[in-house]
Every structure is written in C-alpha cells, then in structure tokens.
Design a protein around this motif. Structure first.
Motif, PDB file in Angstrom:
ATOM      1  N   GLY A  24       0.816  -1.201   0.000  1.00 51.35           N
ATOM      2  CA  GLY A  24       0.000   0.000   0.000  1.00 51.35           C
ATOM      3  C   GLY A  24       0.850   1.252   0.000  1.00 51.35           C
ATOM      4  N   ALA A  25       0.198   2.374   0.107  1.00 52.93           N
ATOM      5  CA  ALA A  25       0.889   3.662   0.073  1.00 52.93           C
ATOM      6  C   ALA A  25       1.606   3.928   1.393  1.00 52.93           C
ATOM      7  CB  ALA A  25      -0.104   4.783  -0.214  1.00 52.93           C
ATOM      8  N   ASP A  26       2.781   4.530   1.308  1.00 51.41           N
ATOM      9  CA  ASP A  26       3.526   4.900   2.503  1.00 51.41           C
ATOM     10  C   ASP A  26       2.927   6.149   3.139  1.00 51.41           C
ATOM     11  OD1 ASP A  26       5.352   2.841   2.131  1.00 51.41           O
ATOM     12  OD2 ASP A  26       6.682   4.082   0.898  1.00 51.41           O
ATOM     13  N   GLY A  27       3.025   6.217   4.460  1.00 47.87           N
ATOM     14  CA  GLY A  27       2.672   7.440   5.163  1.00 47.87           C
ATOM     15  C   GLY A  27       1.201   7.647   5.433  1.00 47.87           C
ATOM     16  N   VAL A  28       0.361   6.677   5.118  1.00 45.87           N
ATOM     17  CA  VAL A  28      -1.066   6.802   5.423  1.00 45.87           C
ATOM     18  C   VAL A  28      -1.505   5.566   6.202  1.00 45.87           C
ATOM     19  CG1 VAL A  28      -1.648   8.311   3.494  1.00 45.87           C
ATOM     20  CG2 VAL A  28      -1.698   5.831   3.175  1.00 45.87           C
ATOM     21  N   VAL A  29      -2.557   5.714   6.993  1.00 43.41           N
ATOM     22  CA  VAL A  29      -3.030   4.620   7.837  1.00 43.41           C
ATOM     23  C   VAL A  29      -4.551   4.551   7.780  1.00 43.41           C
ATOM     24  CG1 VAL A  29      -1.055   4.822   9.412  1.00 43.41           C
ATOM     25  CG2 VAL A  29      -3.149   6.089   9.901  1.00 43.41           C
ATOM     26  N   GLY A  30      -5.091   3.457   8.312  1.00 46.54           N
ATOM     27  CA  GLY A  30      -6.531   3.323   8.463  1.00 46.54           C
ATOM     28  C   GLY A  30      -7.283   3.363   7.143  1.00 46.54           C
ATOM     29  N   ASP A  31      -8.417   4.040   7.161  1.00 45.40           N
ATOM     30  CA  ASP A  31      -9.261   4.106   5.971  1.00 45.40           C
ATOM     31  C   ASP A  31      -8.555   4.776   4.797  1.00 45.40           C
ATOM     32  OD1 ASP A  31     -11.313   2.796   7.267  1.00 45.40           O
ATOM     33  OD2 ASP A  31     -12.389   4.645   7.810  1.00 45.40           O
ATOM     34  N   ALA A  32      -7.690   5.747   5.088  1.00 46.26           N
ATOM     35  CA  ALA A  32      -6.954   6.409   4.009  1.00 46.26           C
ATOM     36  C   ALA A  32      -6.026   5.422   3.311  1.00 46.26           C
ATOM     37  CB  ALA A  32      -6.160   7.594   4.562  1.00 46.26           C
ATOM     38  N   TRP A  33      -5.436   4.500   4.095  1.00 38.61           N
ATOM     39  CA  TRP A  33      -4.574   3.474   3.496  1.00 38.61           C
ATOM     40  C   TRP A  33      -5.386   2.555   2.603  1.00 38.61           C
ATOM     41  CZ3 TRP A  33      -4.235  -1.951   4.067  1.00 38.61           C
ATOM     42  CH2 TRP A  33      -3.077  -2.520   3.534  1.00 38.61           C
ATOM     43  N   TRP A  34      -6.548   2.130   3.074  1.00 36.98           N
ATOM     44  CA  TRP A  34      -7.387   1.251   2.260  1.00 36.98           C
ATOM     45  C   TRP A  34      -7.848   1.956   0.985  1.00 36.98           C
ATOM     46  CZ3 TRP A  34      -7.647  -3.775   2.481  1.00 36.98           C
ATOM     47  CH2 TRP A  34      -7.350  -4.430   3.683  1.00 36.98           C
ATOM     48  N   ALA A  35      -8.146   3.231   1.072  1.00 37.31           N
ATOM     49  CA  ALA A  35      -8.537   3.971  -0.134  1.00 37.31           C
ATOM     50  C   ALA A  35      -7.382   4.027  -1.127  1.00 37.31           C
ATOM     51  CB  ALA A  35      -8.990   5.389   0.242  1.00 37.31           C
ATOM     52  N   ALA A  36      -6.165   4.224  -0.602  1.00 34.05           N
ATOM     53  CA  ALA A  36      -4.986   4.260  -1.475  1.00 34.05           C
ATOM     54  C   ALA A  36      -4.742   2.898  -2.110  1.00 34.05           C
ATOM     55  CB  ALA A  36      -3.764   4.711  -0.680  1.00 34.05           C
ATOM     56  N   VAL A  37      -5.005   1.823  -1.365  1.00 35.48           N
ATOM     57  CA  VAL A  37      -4.884   0.478  -1.919  1.00 35.48           C
ATOM     58  C   VAL A  37      -5.826   0.309  -3.108  1.00 35.48           C
ATOM     59  CG1 VAL A  37      -5.452  -1.946  -1.447  1.00 35.48           C
ATOM     60  CG2 VAL A  37      -4.008  -0.670   0.152  1.00 35.48           C
ATOM     61  N   GLY A  38      -7.047   0.792  -2.978  1.00 34.67           N
ATOM     62  CA  GLY A  38      -7.992   0.718  -4.085  1.00 34.67           C
ATOM     63  C   GLY A  38      -7.505   1.466  -5.309  1.00 34.67           C
ATOM     64  N   THR A  39      -6.868   2.616  -5.089  1.00 31.41           N
ATOM     65  CA  THR A  39      -6.310   3.381  -6.202  1.00 31.41           C
ATOM     66  C   THR A  39      -5.199   2.608  -6.900  1.00 31.41           C
ATOM     67  OG1 THR A  39      -6.857   5.483  -5.136  1.00 31.41           O
ATOM     68  CG2 THR A  39      -5.143   5.536  -6.826  1.00 31.41           C
ATOM     69  N   LEU A  40      -4.356   1.930  -6.111  1.00 30.42           N
ATOM     70  CA  LEU A  40      -3.266   1.147  -6.693  1.00 30.42           C
ATOM     71  C   LEU A  40      -3.795  -0.017  -7.522  1.00 30.42           C
ATOM     72  CD1 LEU A  40      -0.780   1.057  -3.675  1.00 30.42           C
ATOM     73  CD2 LEU A  40      -0.486   2.303  -5.823  1.00 30.42           C
ATOM     74  N   VAL A  41      -4.858  -0.650  -7.067  1.00 35.42           N
ATOM     75  CA  VAL A  41      -5.458  -1.742  -7.840  1.00 35.42           C
ATOM     76  C   VAL A  41      -5.922  -1.225  -9.203  1.00 35.42           C
ATOM     77  CG1 VAL A  41      -7.374  -3.374  -7.948  1.00 35.42           C
ATOM     78  CG2 VAL A  41      -6.124  -3.069  -5.810  1.00 35.42           C
ATOM     79  N   ALA A  42      -6.541  -0.048  -9.207  1.00 32.95           N
ATOM     80  CA  ALA A  42      -6.991   0.537 -10.470  1.00 32.95           C
ATOM     81  C   ALA A  42      -5.812   0.853 -11.382  1.00 32.95           C
ATOM     82  CB  ALA A  42      -7.808   1.796 -10.193  1.00 32.95           C
ATOM     83  N   ARG A  43      -4.718   1.339 -10.805  1.00 28.07           N
ATOM     84  CA  ARG A  43      -3.532   1.644 -11.607  1.00 28.07           C
ATOM     85  C   ARG A  43      -2.922   0.378 -12.201  1.00 28.07           C
ATOM     86  NH1 ARG A  43      -0.578   5.951  -7.500  1.00 28.07           N
ATOM     87  NH2 ARG A  43      -2.026   7.699  -7.839  1.00 28.07           N
ATOM     88  N   LEU A  44      -2.941  -0.711 -11.433  1.00 25.53           N
ATOM     89  CA  LEU A  44      -2.462  -1.977 -11.983  1.00 25.53           C
ATOM     90  C   LEU A  44      -3.300  -2.373 -13.192  1.00 25.53           C
ATOM     91  CD1 LEU A  44      -0.725  -4.586 -11.864  1.00 25.53           C
ATOM     92  CD2 LEU A  44      -2.555  -5.553 -10.428  1.00 25.53           C
TER      93      LEU A  44
END
Length: 296
Positions: A197-217
């Motif tokens: 996941g994305a560095d420097g974020v936690v909690g729900d913000a981290w999960w949202a960033a994970v979703g963004t990375l899946v879309a980028r993949l």
C-alpha cells in the motif's frame, strides 16, 4: 482467496522449522521470508540468510508454496541469483515464488559501499534485474555458448545456469511496485503483483490508497495488452498502521476488505514475542479455523 504468512528469518533452525511446519499444518497457501541482509528496527538482532532458510523449509514441507518477500538488486546479481532460484525451485518440487522489487534505501542499499541512487536509477536497475532474471530462468539451450548480457547495471559473459527450474516456462515472478513505471514491469513480467500500500497513510486512508493502486495496476495491464485478471494480486495486510493477527476478528476484517478490492492473496506476519508484529501464536489456531471456513 489464498492466504500467506511471512516468517522473519531470525530464529535458529530448530525453532524456525517448527514455524514453517506450522504454517503448512495451519493451512496457509504460501509462506514467505524477507530477503534482506538486515532490516530496520531489527538490525541489531539475529538475521539468517534467505535462500538457505527457504531451502530448509522446502525440505521439511510438502505442500505450501515458498517465496521471497522480496528480493532486490540492492545486493544481488542476476546470474548467481538465478542459479539459486532454479535450484530452490528444483528442491521444492516447483513450489517457489520469486518475490522481487526495486530495493529500498536502507541498510541493504549501503552496506556494500554502494553509491546512493536516484529513484530513476533504482527503477532502471530494477527493470534490468527483472528482465535479466527472466532471460536466465527461461534459458532452454544446450549451455554451449551461455548467455551474455551487456547492461547498464549488470553484465554477464557466457553465463550458464546451474540447476534448472522445475516450473515452466520459468519460476513465477511476484513483483512489488506502486508507481506507474514499476506497474509497467509487473504487466510485462509478473505472474503476480504484491503491494504494502501507500507509505505514510493509515486506516481508511490506506485502504482507499490500496484501491487506487489496484486501479492503476489494471490500467498498466491494459496498456500492455494484458487482461488485468491474469495477474494475481497480493496484499500485505500488516501495513497501514495495523497488524492483522492482533486477533482473529482483525484478520477477518482485513481479509474481507482485501477481497472487496479484488485481491486474490493476502499475506500476514507470524506473531513475534515483542516489537514489530508482536502478538500471540494462539491466534493462529483461530485464523486456521477461519481459513478453513472461508474455503467452505
């Protein structure tokens, strides 16, 4: 969903053996260990070599897939490393996954006296490392002339493989990447993609960033003319400010959220006595019950 567990290479083998056997008995699909010379807050603690550890794990287990989480060009050259990978794949009977990434900027990046690299240089080295491993591990010739590489980062003159991978056409690559150029490497070479996941974020913000990375993949795969669903997606659950094996409920919640984002595989860390990933091994029995129930 497939379930993975990472066992840090810190224990004497008599103790590590118990954990690797336990990982298989508990029903985990894949087991991993870090491929570092030392790591962050554990730099002053015992730290064993990766490939011998996985070789020993391969000998005492029979089902679980084994992998590096993750190897990098920080201290490895593709020629000797390819022979180790092929030999381990042979010993394990084709149960090896090569997790590979660009390499961090910590201990591994400087311990051999390496110069500090820019992000662009690290990516170029990473791409050459992966492409050279791909070439070496696919080699089907008679070895009479070997393989020669004249790269910006790695060179080889008539290299010959010692040992052949059991897995054809080569060992699967599970590639760690978050940025667009790294995801392009995943789309070209990866059987799987792994992220913390994305560095420097936690909690729900981290999960949202994970979703963004899946879309980028997905975008990177489509740009390469590849079906995004042909790439297995691995998520390290122990990022984003939480530890997935704090309790069975925490694990179940994290797995559910990973599934919602389309991950095919999740990876947790075996509980340690203290410090990072601290927890009780008792939770593993509850998690094993959950894994069995998930498979239904």
């Amino acid at each position: 969903m497939r379930f993975g567990i990472t066992i840090l290479p810190q224990d004497p083998w008599v103790e590590a053996r118990r954990k690797w056997l336990g990982a298989e008995e508990l029903g985990f699909d894949h087991g991993w260990t870090y491929d570092h010379l030392s790591w962050r807050t554990l730099a002053d603690q015992p730290w064993n070599a990766t490939m011998p550890t996985l070789t020993a794990a391969a000998v005492v287990t029979s089902r679980i897939t084994l992998g590096t989480f993750v190897s990098s060009p920080n201290f490895r050259h593709p020629v000797p490393f390819a022979t180790e990978v092929a030999t381990l794949d042979d010993i394990s009977g084709g149960r090896f996954l090569l997790g590979v990434g660009s390499g961090g900027t910590g201990f591994d990046a400087v311990v051999l006296g390496q110069p500090e690299l820019t992000p662009g240089e690290r990516h170029e080295r990473f791409e050459e490392f992966v492409s050279t491993l791909d070439l070496l591990l696919r080699y089907e010739g008679e070895h009479s002339e070997g393989i020669s590489v004249d790269g910006a980062w790695f060179n080889a003159v008539n290299a010959r493989m010692v040992g052949r991978p059991v897995t054809a056409p080569r060992v699967p690559f599970v590639i760690a990447a978050n940025g667009p150029r790294g995801l392009g490497v995943v789309a070209r070479f990866g059987s799987g993609w792994v992220t913390t996941g994305a560095d420097g974020v936690v909690g729900d913000a981290w999960w949202a960033a994970v979703g963004t990375l899946v879309a980028r993949l997905g975008d990177a795969a489509e740009a390469a003319g590849r079906d995004p669903l042909s790439i297995d997606r691995y998520l390290s659950l122990d990022s984003g400010g939480s530890y997935s094996l704090t309790s069975a409920d925490a694990f179940e919640d994290a797995v559910g959220r990973a599934a919602e984002h389309g991950f095919t595989d999740v990876i947790s860390h075996w509980p340690r006595a203290d410090g990072i990933y601290a927890g009780s091994e008792a939770v593993l029995d509850e998690v094993a019950t959950y894994i069995e129930r998930w498979r239904g």
